[in-house]
Scaffold this active site. Structure first.
Site, PDB file in Angstrom:
ATOM      1  N   CYS A 127       0.825  -1.202   0.000  1.00 58.51           N
ATOM      2  CA  CYS A 127       0.000   0.000   0.000  1.00 58.51           C
ATOM      3  C   CYS A 127       0.871   1.269   0.000  1.00 58.51           C
ATOM      4  O   CYS A 127       1.460   1.602  -1.024  1.00 58.51           O
ATOM      5  CB  CYS A 127      -0.990  -0.041   1.159  1.00 58.51           C
ATOM      6  SG  CYS A 127      -2.412   1.053   0.956  1.00 58.51           S
TER       7      CYS A 127
ATOM      8  N   HIS B  69      -3.271  -5.492   1.256  1.00 58.18           N
ATOM      9  CA  HIS B  69      -2.654  -5.783   2.554  1.00 58.18           C
ATOM     10  C   HIS B  69      -2.679  -7.283   2.859  1.00 58.18           C
ATOM     11  O   HIS B  69      -3.612  -7.761   3.520  1.00 58.18           O
ATOM     12  CB  HIS B  69      -3.407  -5.044   3.666  1.00 58.18           C
ATOM     13  CG  HIS B  69      -3.232  -3.566   3.643  1.00 58.18           C
ATOM     14  ND1 HIS B  69      -2.270  -2.919   4.381  1.00 58.18           N
ATOM     15  CD2 HIS B  69      -3.902  -2.601   2.955  1.00 58.18           C
ATOM     16  CE1 HIS B  69      -2.359  -1.614   4.161  1.00 58.18           C
ATOM     17  NE2 HIS B  69      -3.336  -1.400   3.298  1.00 58.18           N
TER      18      HIS B  69
ATOM     19  N   GLU C 187      -1.005  -8.778   4.984  1.00 54.62           N
ATOM     20  CA  GLU C 187      -0.744  -8.983   6.416  1.00 54.62           C
ATOM     21  C   GLU C 187      -2.019  -9.023   7.254  1.00 54.62           C
ATOM     22  O   GLU C 187      -1.962  -9.406   8.424  1.00 54.62           O
ATOM     23  CB  GLU C 187       0.217  -7.901   6.938  1.00 54.62           C
ATOM     24  CG  GLU C 187      -0.363  -6.522   7.130  1.00 54.62           C
ATOM     25  CD  GLU C 187      -0.497  -5.693   5.863  1.00 54.62           C
ATOM     26  OE1 GLU C 187      -0.862  -4.506   5.990  1.00 54.62           O
ATOM     27  OE2 GLU C 187      -0.242  -6.211   4.745  1.00 54.62           O
TER      28      GLU C 187
END
Length: 195
Positions: free
Chosen positions: A79, A168, A170
């Site tokens: 990002c 994302h 994660e």
């Protein structure tokens, strides 16, 4: 293997949690003296790219990290991290400017423009993707290659030891994108026998 995570602003803790789940040691880069610790790869998290760029400059982290990336340090930007690595940024300034991509900031709009989907990622297969006020890549050039598209827009790319995603990884339970990055670190350091 040790991975450093830029922790001046943004969603760095989630990356650390994924690395811990994968059994990889990590530490946070918050100030210049943190660069004295040895590390094999670097993660640039999501956050606010303009704020991160200012903090990197103020903390005297920008130039030394830029030198390491140019010298081949494996780096993974998600990002805002994608924006930091881009050589060209529509609607903003480049930061490290080390990767042959043109990024469009806040391309998916504000928080309400956030969404989740699944799509193919080259070398991995179909993965979940969470977009949060995300950019996308308008174009790749030089040696950069496209790894994934969503609705015709480029959302992941790689150039040498640099990996970026507009989404994302994660914040999902799927660790394969991070594993892909760890494999990049191993490939970049065959003489070190990094595991």
């Amino acid at each position: 293997m040790t991975v450093a995570v830029l922790a001046v602003q943004g969603a760095f803790i989630e990356h650390e949690q994924v690395l811990e789940k994968l059994g990889v040691s990590c530490f946070e880069i918050r100030q210049k003296r943190d660069l004295e610790k040895p590390f094999d790869g670097l993660i640039l998290p999501g956050g606010e790219s303009t704020v991160m760029r200012k903090l990197l400059t103020d903390l005297e982290l920008l130039e030394p990290l830029q030198e390491k990336i140019r010298a081949g340090l494996p780096v993974f930007g998600t990002c805002a991290g994608l924006i930091l690595l881009a050589k060209e940024v529509e609607g903003g300034l480049s930061c490290f400017g080390t990767m042959g991509i043109r990024a469009k900031r806040n391309a998916y709009g504000r928080q309400l423009g956030s969404f989740c989907t699944t799509a193919e990622f080259a070398g991995i297969g179909e993965i979940p993707m969470n977009f949060i006020r995300a950019p996308y890549i308008e174009s790749v050039f030089g040696n950069a290659e496209i790894l994934s598209k969503v609705d015709g827009l480029i959302v992941a790319a790689r150039e040498g030891n640099q990996l970026v995603t507009a989404f994302h990884p994660e914040v999902t339970e799927d660790t394969r994108v991070h594993q892909y990055f760890l494999d990049m670190i191993r490939a970049a350091n065959p003489e070190n026998g990094i595991s």
